[in-house]
Design a protein around this motif. Structure first.
Motif, PDB file in Angstrom:
ATOM      1  N   GLU A 190       0.835  -1.210   0.000  1.00  0.00           N
ATOM      2  CA  GLU A 190       0.000   0.000   0.000  1.00  0.00           C
ATOM      3  C   GLU A 190       0.862   1.250   0.000  1.00  0.00           C
ATOM      4  N   HIS A 191       1.924   1.212   0.803  1.00  0.00           N
ATOM      5  CA  HIS A 191       2.770   2.396   0.921  1.00  0.00           C
ATOM      6  C   HIS A 191       3.516   2.716  -0.376  1.00  0.00           C
ATOM      7  N   LEU A 192       3.884   1.657  -1.129  1.00  0.00           N
ATOM      8  CA  LEU A 192       4.682   1.886  -2.342  1.00  0.00           C
ATOM      9  C   LEU A 192       3.856   1.784  -3.632  1.00  0.00           C
ATOM     10  N   ASN A 193       2.533   1.776  -3.493  1.00  0.00           N
ATOM     11  CA  ASN A 193       1.634   1.671  -4.655  1.00  0.00           C
ATOM     12  C   ASN A 193       1.931   0.436  -5.505  1.00  0.00           C
ATOM     13  N   MET A 194       2.100  -0.684  -4.820  1.00  0.00           N
ATOM     14  CA  MET A 194       2.306  -1.944  -5.530  1.00  0.00           C
ATOM     15  C   MET A 194       1.225  -2.918  -5.089  1.00  0.00           C
ATOM     16  N   SER A 195       1.110  -4.061  -5.806  1.00  0.00           N
ATOM     17  CA  SER A 195       0.184  -5.087  -5.322  1.00  0.00           C
ATOM     18  C   SER A 195       0.929  -5.958  -4.311  1.00  0.00           C
ATOM     19  N   PRO A 196       0.209  -6.558  -3.362  1.00  0.00           N
ATOM     20  CA  PRO A 196       0.891  -7.454  -2.409  1.00  0.00           C
ATOM     21  C   PRO A 196       1.639  -8.581  -3.119  1.00  0.00           C
ATOM     22  N   ALA A 197       1.086  -9.064  -4.244  1.00  0.00           N
ATOM     23  CA  ALA A 197       1.761 -10.153  -4.977  1.00  0.00           C
ATOM     24  C   ALA A 197       3.109  -9.693  -5.512  1.00  0.00           C
ATOM     25  N   GLU A 198       3.152  -8.439  -5.983  1.00  0.00           N
ATOM     26  CA  GLU A 198       4.433  -7.918  -6.488  1.00  0.00           C
ATOM     27  C   GLU A 198       5.466  -7.840  -5.366  1.00  0.00           C
ATOM     28  N   VAL A 199       5.029  -7.345  -4.218  1.00  0.00           N
ATOM     29  CA  VAL A 199       5.949  -7.245  -3.077  1.00  0.00           C
ATOM     30  C   VAL A 199       6.408  -8.637  -2.657  1.00  0.00           C
ATOM     31  N   ASP A 200       5.467  -9.590  -2.643  1.00  0.00           N
ATOM     32  CA  ASP A 200       5.819 -10.934  -2.185  1.00  0.00           C
ATOM     33  C   ASP A 200       6.763 -11.627  -3.169  1.00  0.00           C
ATOM     34  N   SER A 201       6.601 -11.336  -4.466  1.00  0.00           N
ATOM     35  CA  SER A 201       7.489 -11.962  -5.458  1.00  0.00           C
ATOM     36  C   SER A 201       8.928 -11.523  -5.200  1.00  0.00           C
ATOM     37  N   VAL A 202       9.100 -10.309  -4.731  1.00  0.00           N
ATOM     38  CA  VAL A 202      10.440  -9.818  -4.398  1.00  0.00           C
ATOM     39  C   VAL A 202      10.891 -10.400  -3.051  1.00  0.00           C
ATOM     40  N   ALA A 203       9.975 -10.372  -2.086  1.00  0.00           N
ATOM     41  CA  ALA A 203      10.317 -10.846  -0.730  1.00  0.00           C
ATOM     42  C   ALA A 203      10.765 -12.305  -0.745  1.00  0.00           C
ATOM     43  N   THR A 204      10.121 -13.113  -1.583  1.00  0.00           N
ATOM     44  CA  THR A 204      10.437 -14.544  -1.584  1.00  0.00           C
ATOM     45  C   THR A 204      11.649 -14.856  -2.466  1.00  0.00           C
ATOM     46  N   PHE A 205      12.108 -13.888  -3.241  1.00  0.00           N
ATOM     47  CA  PHE A 205      13.287 -14.119  -4.093  1.00  0.00           C
ATOM     48  C   PHE A 205      14.578 -14.059  -3.284  1.00  0.00           C
ATOM     49  N   TYR A 206      14.629 -13.130  -2.360  1.00  0.00           N
ATOM     50  CA  TYR A 206      15.888 -12.871  -1.649  1.00  0.00           C
ATOM     51  C   TYR A 206      15.963 -13.694  -0.363  1.00  0.00           C
ATOM     52  N   ASN A 207      17.040 -14.469  -0.221  1.00  0.00           N
ATOM     53  CA  ASN A 207      17.077 -15.447   0.871  1.00  0.00           C
ATOM     54  C   ASN A 207      17.243 -14.818   2.250  1.00  0.00           C
ATOM     55  N   LEU A 208      17.629 -13.550   2.307  1.00  0.00           N
ATOM     56  CA  LEU A 208      17.802 -12.953   3.626  1.00  0.00           C
ATOM     57  C   LEU A 208      16.610 -12.100   4.055  1.00  0.00           C
ATOM     58  N   ILE A 209      15.527 -12.198   3.293  1.00  0.00           N
ATOM     59  CA  ILE A 209      14.244 -11.670   3.753  1.00  0.00           C
ATOM     60  C   ILE A 209      13.485 -12.869   4.327  1.00  0.00           C
ATOM     61  N   PHE A 210      13.155 -12.801   5.592  1.00  0.00           N
ATOM     62  CA  PHE A 210      12.523 -13.940   6.271  1.00  0.00           C
ATOM     63  C   PHE A 210      11.000 -13.802   6.225  1.00  0.00           C
ATOM     64  N   ARG A 211      10.351 -14.757   5.553  1.00  0.00           N
ATOM     65  CA  ARG A 211       8.881 -14.743   5.477  1.00  0.00           C
ATOM     66  C   ARG A 211       8.266 -15.621   6.563  1.00  0.00           C
ATOM     67  N   LYS A 212       9.100 -16.129   7.453  1.00  0.00           N
ATOM     68  CA  LYS A 212       8.618 -16.885   8.614  1.00  0.00           C
ATOM     69  C   LYS A 212       9.305 -16.293   9.836  1.00  0.00           C
ATOM     70  N   PRO A 213       8.696 -16.412  11.019  1.00  0.00           N
ATOM     71  CA  PRO A 213       9.360 -15.893  12.217  1.00  0.00           C
ATOM     72  C   PRO A 213      10.691 -16.614  12.455  1.00  0.00           C
ATOM     73  N   VAL A 214      11.646 -15.883  12.975  1.00  0.00           N
ATOM     74  CA  VAL A 214      12.936 -16.488  13.316  1.00  0.00           C
ATOM     75  C   VAL A 214      13.203 -16.279  14.809  1.00  0.00           C
TER      76      VAL A 214
END
Lengths: 423, 154
Positions: free
Chosen positions: B48-72
């Motif tokens: 919402e803040h960057l005027n993107m769709s959540p899917a677009e943000v998630d496609s980036v988030a899940t690409f980079y291995n040092l972005i954690f999509r699960k709690p650590v």
């Protein structure tokens, strides 16, 4: 023997501050360039010096710069990027330069940016280099305060901003066009070439991406001339090179030496030879994505041309030594696991082929391999050649595999025959 | 919802770039720094803040291995599993860590103290085997001193 890049870097000491760097003659090349050189003259001098890209590709740096559109009507802004995403397994040379003498890189970047008339520059630094990040952040700030970055540097018409960008992981970011996508906030997948980044790069504007070590050579070439730079080398490829050796040697490390020292000198003298009880079995001369060399190649010169003539690549110049107690199949499996994991998934041969290769190697290593599996590995080395994939990742992955099948074939066959790992 | 502090940090990055969405990797890193990981709610808030769709943000988030999509856990151990560390015996370090912490790669200890992850070459191959804990690089890891090392992270 001159060591221009590392003479002021001493292990265990703090990196040079701007003031200290200036006291060693630092930033004088930049001042000379901005006052006395045209951009074209800088390009020509660097091209004449025969400086070749130290990131692995070995392309003439001045020539690369010459492809950038110049003049009043060219697209703007233009960008200069330092590729500090050092992620080739076995490579640890740029870390030395980043942590030891950050202003050398910044000065090289200012000169390179001037040569292509770029007004915005980025250092793309890998996530893991936390110490380098803090050092670079502070050093960029110092350069702004000294008036060597920002608007109208030294009262000239040239302006340059510099930003530090730290990544979020992934080997792919080191590939020039994937790096551009990462900087634009996208998935780091490679782009089709042409158009080349020199013409249409970051945000569609002309962009040059150079390796850290390459940029660090530039101030010294300006200060001492093209002929001096060529004279540093033992071979046709100019300059010094930061070489490294890791593995079971007595003194692993990185050293700046004349381009073209022999592999024997590197391993036996600088790295202190093999540890007691181990023999050298193979060497990846320039990181994980280069073909194996063996004992018969010990006397070849470590320059772009000679290593290529021996069937491999100089790559990053940081070698990994495989000893005789390490299973070559296990070694290969480790490499292919890395490449399969780091494939960005953009093109099918790489995304599907590399995990297949990895599984075949795992099976062979575990003693469950069949003779056909070796043939299948051999076929992959053909299927994943340049031209069949979008970028150089999968072809790079095939280099250690194809040479291992050539030099260590008996090790593969023994695993299959004995149905276990003989190591 | 993004906090005022998070928005300030993200907008600082946005200001350096010609396109708002180009700051998405920085935004993900900022959120992770504040919250430890990036939840679905965080993805939506960044989008919402960057005027993107959540899917677009998630496609980036899940690409980079040092972005954690699960709690650590409180501390993240990144053990180098690349070639020089393989030759120098990272597998022994991994076995010891598994035994001491009772977790495998990708898992978090029951007390939320440690998450253990494999990581590609950390760029200090002359001091293999190597690992990082949070932002600290540890080199020439030895089995005998592993307990000492872990005890610094509570």
């Amino acid at each position: 023997m001159e060591r221009p890049l590392t003479k002021n870097i001493h292990a265990g000491r703090q990196p040079l501050s701007l003031k200290e760097y200036v006291s060693t003659g630092g930033y004088s090349s930049m001042q000379q360039v901005l006052k006395k050189f045209t951009p074209h003259e800088v390009q020509q001098l660097v091209q004449k010096s025969n400086l070749k890209g130290r990131g692995g590709a070995g392309f003439n740096t001045g020539m690369k710069w010459s492809f950038v559109p110049m003049g009043e009507d060219c697209p703007r802004p233009k960008y200069l990027i330092a590729n500090a995403d050092e992620m080739e397994p076995g490579t640890f040379k740029d870390r030395l330069l980043l942590e030891g003498n950050p202003h050398q890189l910044i000065e090289g970047m200012i000169i390179a940016a001037y040569a292509i008339q770029a007004n915005i520059s980025y250092i793309f630094l890998r996530w893991a280099y936390k110490k380098a990040a803090a050092i670079l952040e502070r050093s960029i700030q110092e350069a702004y305060e000294a008036g060597w970055l920002g608007q109208h540097i030294m009262g000239t018409g040239f302006s340059l901003d510099m930003h530090l960008h730290t990544g979020a992981g992934r080997y792919m970011c080191g590939e020039e066009t994937a790096l551009l996508n990462a900087l634009e906030g996208k998935r780091a997948t490679p782009r089709a070439k042409p158009p080349f980044p020199q013409v249409s790069g970051l945000f569609g504007k002309p962009t040059i991406v150079n390796n850290v070590e390459t940029l660090c050579c530039v101030p010294h070439i300006i200060a001492n001339g093209a002929e001096w730079f060529q004279g540093l080398s033992y071979s046709g490829d100019a300059g010094t090179k930061i070489y490294g050796v890791s593995g079971k040697v007595n003194n692993p490390g990185a050293w700046e030496l004349p381009m073209g020292v022999t592999m024997r000198e590197l391993i036996e003298e600088h790295a202190g030879g093999m540890k007691k009880g181990y023999r050298l079995k193979g060497v990846l001369p320039g990181g994980a994505s280069t073909d194996f060399l063996t004992e018969q190649h010990m006397d070849i010169k470590m320059d772009f041309k000679s290593v290529a003539a021996a069937g491999s690549r100089l790559g990053t110049g940081t070698m990994v030594v495989m000893d005789d107690a390490t299973c070559p199949v296990g070694f290969l499996h480790n490499l292919q696991h890395f490449f399969a994991q780091e494939s960005c998934g953009w093109c099918t041969p790489c995304r599907e082929g590399l995990p297949w290769v990895e599984k075949l190697l795992l099976a062979i290593e575990a003693g469950m391999g069949k003779q056909e599996d070796v043939d299948m590995l051999q076929m992959h080395t053909q299927w994943l050649q340049p031209g069949n994939t979008f970028c150089a990742l999968a072809p790079g992955a095939m280099e250690p595999l194809q040479s291992a099948l050539k030099y260590f074939r008996e090790d593969f066959d023994r695993h299959i025959r004995e149905k276990k790992c003989p190591y | 919802m993004l906090s005022a502090e998070e928005i300030k940090s993200i907008d600082h990055e946005v200001a350096k770039l010609p396109q708002k969405r180009a700051a998405v990797i920085e935004a993900l890193k900022i959120i992770q720094q504040h919250r430890g990981w990036v939840s679905d709610e965080s993805v939506t808030a960044i989008a919402e803040h960057l005027n993107m769709s959540p899917a677009e943000v998630d496609s980036v988030a899940t690409f980079y291995n040092l972005i954690f999509r699960k709690p650590v856990g409180r501390h993240v151990i990144l053990l180098c599993d690349s070639i020089s560390c393989y030759v120098m015996g990272y597998k022994h370090i991994y076995e010891a860590l598994q035994q001491k912490l009772q977790i495998k790669f990708g898992e978090t200890t029951a007390d939320q103290r440690f998450t253990l992850l494999p990581n590609a070459c950390l760029g200090c191959c002359d001091h293999a085997p190597a690992l990082m804990i949070n932002n600290d690089l540890h080199r020439d890891i030895k089995l005998e001193t592993l307990d000492d090392l872990l005890s610094k992270y509570t």
